[in-house]
Design a protein around this motif. Structure first.
Motif, short mmCIF file in Angstrom:
data_model
loop_
_atom_site.label_atom_id
_atom_site.label_comp_id
_atom_site.label_asym_id
_atom_site.label_seq_id
_atom_site.Cartn_x
_atom_site.Cartn_y
_atom_site.Cartn_z
N GLU A 174 -1.40 8.21 -0.33
CA GLU A 174 -2.41 8.03 0.72
C GLU A 174 -2.80 6.55 0.84
N PHE A 175 -2.95 5.89 -0.30
CA PHE A 175 -3.33 4.47 -0.30
C PHE A 175 -2.30 3.64 0.47
N TYR A 176 -1.02 3.82 0.15
CA TYR A 176 0.02 3.00 0.79
C TYR A 176 0.24 3.39 2.26
N LEU A 177 0.03 4.65 2.60
CA LEU A 177 0.09 5.04 4.01
C LEU A 177 -0.97 4.29 4.82
N LYS A 178 -2.18 4.23 4.29
CA LYS A 178 -3.27 3.54 4.99
C LYS A 178 -3.03 2.03 5.03
N GLN A 179 -2.58 1.46 3.90
CA GLN A 179 -2.33 0.01 3.85
C GLN A 179 -1.20 -0.40 4.80
N THR A 180 -0.16 0.42 4.86
CA THR A 180 0.98 0.09 5.71
C THR A 180 0.57 0.06 7.17
N GLU A 181 -0.25 1.02 7.57
CA GLU A 181 -0.73 1.04 8.95
C GLU A 181 -1.69 -0.13 9.20
N LEU A 182 -2.58 -0.37 8.26
CA LEU A 182 -3.59 -1.42 8.42
C LEU A 182 -2.96 -2.81 8.47
N GLU A 183 -2.04 -3.08 7.53
CA GLU A 183 -1.46 -4.41 7.40
C GLU A 183 -0.14 -4.57 8.16
N LYS A 184 0.32 -3.48 8.77
CA LYS A 184 1.60 -3.51 9.52
C LYS A 184 2.75 -4.03 8.65
N TYR A 185 2.87 -3.45 7.45
CA TYR A 185 3.91 -3.89 6.52
C TYR A 185 5.31 -3.61 7.07
N SER A 186 6.20 -4.56 6.89
CA SER A 186 7.62 -4.30 7.07
C SER A 186 8.12 -3.57 5.82
N LYS A 187 9.36 -3.12 5.85
CA LYS A 187 9.94 -2.44 4.68
C LYS A 187 9.90 -3.37 3.47
N ARG A 188 10.30 -4.62 3.66
CA ARG A 188 10.33 -5.60 2.56
C ARG A 188 8.94 -5.84 1.99
N PHE A 247 1.47 -15.84 0.34
CA PHE A 247 0.11 -15.90 -0.17
C PHE A 247 -0.80 -15.02 0.67
N ILE A 248 -0.71 -15.14 2.00
CA ILE A 248 -1.54 -14.33 2.89
C ILE A 248 -1.16 -12.85 2.80
N LEU A 249 0.13 -12.57 2.60
CA LEU A 249 0.54 -11.18 2.42
C LEU A 249 -0.13 -10.57 1.20
N GLU A 250 -0.24 -11.34 0.13
CA GLU A 250 -0.89 -10.85 -1.09
C GLU A 250 -2.40 -10.70 -0.88
N LEU A 251 -2.99 -11.59 -0.09
CA LEU A 251 -4.43 -11.52 0.16
C LEU A 251 -4.76 -10.40 1.14
N GLY A 252 -3.99 -10.31 2.22
CA GLY A 252 -4.28 -9.39 3.33
C GLY A 252 -4.23 -10.16 4.63
N LYS A 253 -3.72 -9.54 5.68
CA LYS A 253 -3.41 -10.28 6.90
C LYS A 253 -4.62 -10.69 7.72
N ASP A 254 -5.84 -10.27 7.36
CA ASP A 254 -7.03 -10.73 8.08
C ASP A 254 -7.46 -12.12 7.65
N PHE A 255 -6.80 -12.66 6.62
CA PHE A 255 -7.12 -14.01 6.17
C PHE A 255 -6.41 -15.04 7.05
N LEU A 256 -7.17 -15.97 7.60
CA LEU A 256 -6.62 -17.04 8.41
C LEU A 256 -6.80 -18.37 7.67
N PHE A 257 -5.71 -19.09 7.47
CA PHE A 257 -5.75 -20.35 6.74
C PHE A 257 -6.50 -21.41 7.57
N VAL A 258 -7.45 -22.09 6.93
CA VAL A 258 -8.21 -23.16 7.59
C VAL A 258 -7.72 -24.53 7.14
#
Length: 327
Positions: free
Chosen positions: A116-130, A197-208
């Motif tokens: 369930e966790f990875y189903l939600k994360q994949t949809e939220l973060e739009k993960y590719s297979k890799r 780095f952003i993939l590990e953090l989460g895609k809502d992080f925008l580098f400043v």
């Protein structure tokens, strides 16, 4: 006129995305229905195991243009249905992600909670297979659950979004850092590998910026790495320490947060958040150091190698047992 043309382009793109999602959802429905049909036939002893091979050959012979129905893939459809048939709340989730990502999740994840966790994360973060494969290998589920249990009380009780945004530990195996390494080595590596780095953090992080300058009085100070978080609508200051956590590290980070809130934060944004990334930490020392902190600050470890999944699973069980036992 160009603005109107741009609006049309957006309509086209939006429609395409909806069409792709609809096609994917229908494909998952098809695989689910086939899996259900075969599972029921075998359960009622109307079909034997060999029938699946015969079915695959029949499809290939009679409809050679139809692809994706080898005996191996048909067995996966049966397994897919049987994995989720007793969990109706997950049925909509499996239809939101690709078949390839579904295969990864139900084949690699052991418990229904992890799936369930990875189903939600994949949809939220739009993960590719890799990307999904890496997150499972990096034990994202276990690290996230451990982090929720071990979050400082102020953070744990204050904001649900914070609980789901930050982790107790981060994995930077993609940096290939030497041991020992300096804070500069860590910073340069993270900047070179910003996508990972952003993939590990989460895609809502925008580098400043790196070494973001803040001026207080007549002195200049520099935040190691500064991000903006879209969902939380606030600045995120990362301070890097290539050694073990020390309580005095928090004083520096809290000072930076105060300066950011006074001089950089916009009126419509939320207070800035600090994350202290350390090579190692003593959880009890961290708890003491954070207990009276009025700033939303987190202390997280970083790892330069993929963690041992079995060790993390055991650690999660122990923490969960202790946490529920104290309630």
């Amino acid at each position: 006129m160009n603005n109107h043309f741009t609006d049309i382009i957006q309509l086209i793109k939006s429609s395409r995305i909806k069409a792709i999602k609809a096609v994917n959802s229908e494909l998952i429905n098809l695989y689910w229905n086939i899996g259900e049909y075969i599972s029921n036939k075998i359960e009622k002893s109307e079909w034997g195991d060999s029938v699946v091979t015969e079915l695959a050959i029949f499809i290939q012979t009679s409809e050679p243009e139809i692809k994706g129905f080898s005996d191996k893939n048909i067995w996966r459809m049966k397994q897919f249905y049987e994995t989720y048939k007793d969990h109706p709340k997950l049925a909509p989730l499996v239809r939101e992600i690709s078949w390839t990502n579904n295969l990864l999740i139900f084949s690699r994840c052991k418990t229904i909670e992890e799936k369930e966790f990875y189903l939600k994360q994949t949809e939220l973060e739009k993960y590719s297979k890799r990307e999904l494969d890496r997150q499972i290998s990096a034990s994202l589920f276990e690290r996230t659950m451990i982090g929720k249990i071990k979050l400082a009380p102020l953070v744990r009780e204050s904001n649900h979004d914070l609980n789901n945004t930050f982790k107790d530990s981060y994995v930077f195996e993609f940096l290939n850092l030497p041991e020992p390494h300096s804070e500069s080595d860590l910073q340069r590596g993270l900047l070179r590998q910003m996508k990972n780095f952003i993939l590990e953090l989460g895609k809502d992080f925008l580098f400043v910026a790196e070494e973001y300058k803040i001026q207080v009085g007549n002195s200049d100070f520099y935040v190691d790495i500064l991000f903006y978080h879209r969902s939380l609508q606030c600045l995120i200051a990362f301070e890097l320490k290539a050694d073990k956590f020390k309580p005095e590290h928090l004083g520096q980070l809290n000072f930076y947060l105060e300066a950011l809130d006074r001089d950089v934060k916009k009126s419509n944004e939320n207070p800035s958040i600090g994350v202290l990334l350390c090579k190692d930490k003593d959880s009890e020392i961290v708890e003491y150091a954070l207990s009276r902190s009025l700033s939303p600050t987190m202390v997280s470890e970083y790892k330069t190698k993929l963690p041992d999944k079995k060790v993390l699973q055991q650690k999660l069980h122990e923490l969960f047992d202790n946490d529920t036992g104290e309630k």
